[in-house]
Design an enzyme around this catalytic site. Sequence first.
Site, PDB file in Angstrom:
ATOM      1  N   CYS A  50       0.790  -1.070   0.104  1.00 26.26           N
ATOM      2  CA  CYS A  50      -0.075   0.022   0.220  1.00 26.26           C
ATOM      3  C   CYS A  50       0.839   1.234   0.022  1.00 26.26           C
ATOM      4  O   CYS A  50       0.665   2.124  -0.820  1.00 26.26           O
ATOM      5  CB  CYS A  50      -0.930  -0.114   1.300  1.00 26.26           C
ATOM      6  SG  CYS A  50      -1.948  -1.481   1.166  1.00 26.26           S
ATOM      7  N   HIS A 104      -1.448   6.468   2.632  1.00 28.90           N
ATOM      8  CA  HIS A 104      -1.386   5.448   3.579  1.00 28.90           C
ATOM      9  C   HIS A 104      -1.202   6.166   4.918  1.00 28.90           C
ATOM     10  O   HIS A 104      -0.206   7.214   5.011  1.00 28.90           O
ATOM     11  CB  HIS A 104      -0.200   4.492   3.147  1.00 28.90           C
ATOM     12  CG  HIS A 104      -0.374   3.311   4.297  1.00 28.90           C
ATOM     13  ND1 HIS A 104      -1.238   2.076   3.726  1.00 28.90           N
ATOM     14  CD2 HIS A 104      -0.066   3.026   5.513  1.00 28.90           C
ATOM     15  CE1 HIS A 104      -0.977   1.330   4.897  1.00 28.90           C
ATOM     16  NE2 HIS A 104      -0.400   1.727   5.867  1.00 28.90           N
TER      17      HIS A 104
END
Length: 526
Positions: A50, A104
């Site tokens: 991510c 993130h």
Amino acid sequence: DGMNVLFIIVDDLRPVLGCYGDKLVKSPNIDQLASQSMVFSNAYAQQAVCAPSRVSFLTGRRPDTTRLYDFYSYWRVHAGNYSTMPQYFKENDYVTLSVGKVFHPGVSSNYSDDYPYSWSIPPFHPSAEKYENDKTCRGKDGKLHANLVCPVNVTEMPGGTLPDIQSTEEAIHLLNIMKTNRQKFFLAVGYHKPHIPLRYPQEFLKLYPLENITLAPDPWVPKKLPSVAYNPWMDIRQRDDVEALNVSFPYGALPDDFQRQIRQSYYAAVSYLDVQIGLLLNALDNVGLSNNTIVVFTADHGWSLGEHGEWAKYSNFDVATRVPLMFYVPGMTTSPVSQGARVFPYLDPFSHIGGSAPQGQSKKVVELVSLFPTLAELAGLQVPPACPETSFDVVLCTEGRSIVHYFNISEGKVEEGRAGCDDTDRSFNEEPVAFSQYPRPADTPQWNSDKPRLKDIRIMGYSMRTTDYRYTLWVQFDPSNFTASFEDVHAGELYMMENDPNQDYNIYNNTAHGWFFKKILYFLKH
């Protein structure tokens, strides 16, 4: 003057969608968006995890330039003060808004989702997010567990809701405000499902009877897969329901029936996501902005569903790196859209039958790092310049190239082959290439192979994907000075797409690959 942008980014979504030819999944709203969009069927993330992927496409720089391969550094401090895509729109008089998981969260976006650089107002995070990994899944024993497979009754959840439902509500709320304000906006909406845990409203299971769910076409670890390439899916093993199965580390297989359940729940989570997308796009219609808003839909990377005996992301295979990517540009991917036209009526996946083909489709190999220049060009902004060879001190540049020129290409014409190319630059640049990479702590699978911290990285797998092949080199890497040594190759992989589309038969050791080696070095240098 200038179009709005609605940027939809999904967590861990591989292209299991009707518009990508998947026969099982029910995704009518995403398919409807595709039917009005330019759809790229060969789009790849730069690293299948991510934070590195998101920082890469939001800055337009590759992981070797953001120096983020894990979750634990902020590029403005540790690499360079790079401008981001939303920041560039903000500097060009857009109101920039973030809902859900866009950057993130945590260190890698300075605990602020890069606010105030990237966003006009503080980003929104759903309050239900904090319960994601709690014990909210009711097991056969009637008790609550932190399971991987987790269909739930939403009314029993903390707050009576789920994070993605809250994100959709907030995004719709912001669209209504932007309609009243009449300001150009860049609205990024990040959805969390189908990221694990596979926690979604239980009614979506009805769409996927277990007897219709097959195993992956290649659920075994390939014989010639180098051990360094294998990801041991630790995050899956740590869920209560998987832990109870006592699967041996690293290569033990999950029981077939449980594999089917994971696949069933992944599909169910995709249909739950599709409903959120449908509600959001229907709201864009309702506020009368479908005629002057660009919509981009993509994911941060894919997710293995048992292929190669692997689960989750954390590898260089297509199943982990390939993502959906589509652009709706009114008047460009569609004929001009009149003010107030209904482009995106909500479609119920429980009753809607029939798919819709993409408006335009390109098989060109493209990369997420190209999003920044592409969106700038589509919105009529000046396209950021290409980065020089080293760009740590360059604030605004991009390592991806705009892919707008692919939008009106006629796919029918035969492309010139690479035969007879004397000029290295020309023969290497002719075919589009997607680059991905993945770090490893050791040559064999370890507990931290999926997510090694920077200081523990010893090997970097650089992977080059073209229409015809995927070529990967696992080379020595020194985390103290971020250098890869191509003189020290630990292992290699070569898959030819034509007769091995699932990447099961590694022919690296029985192929002369000097040409591939030269090409990968050429690309990394440029």
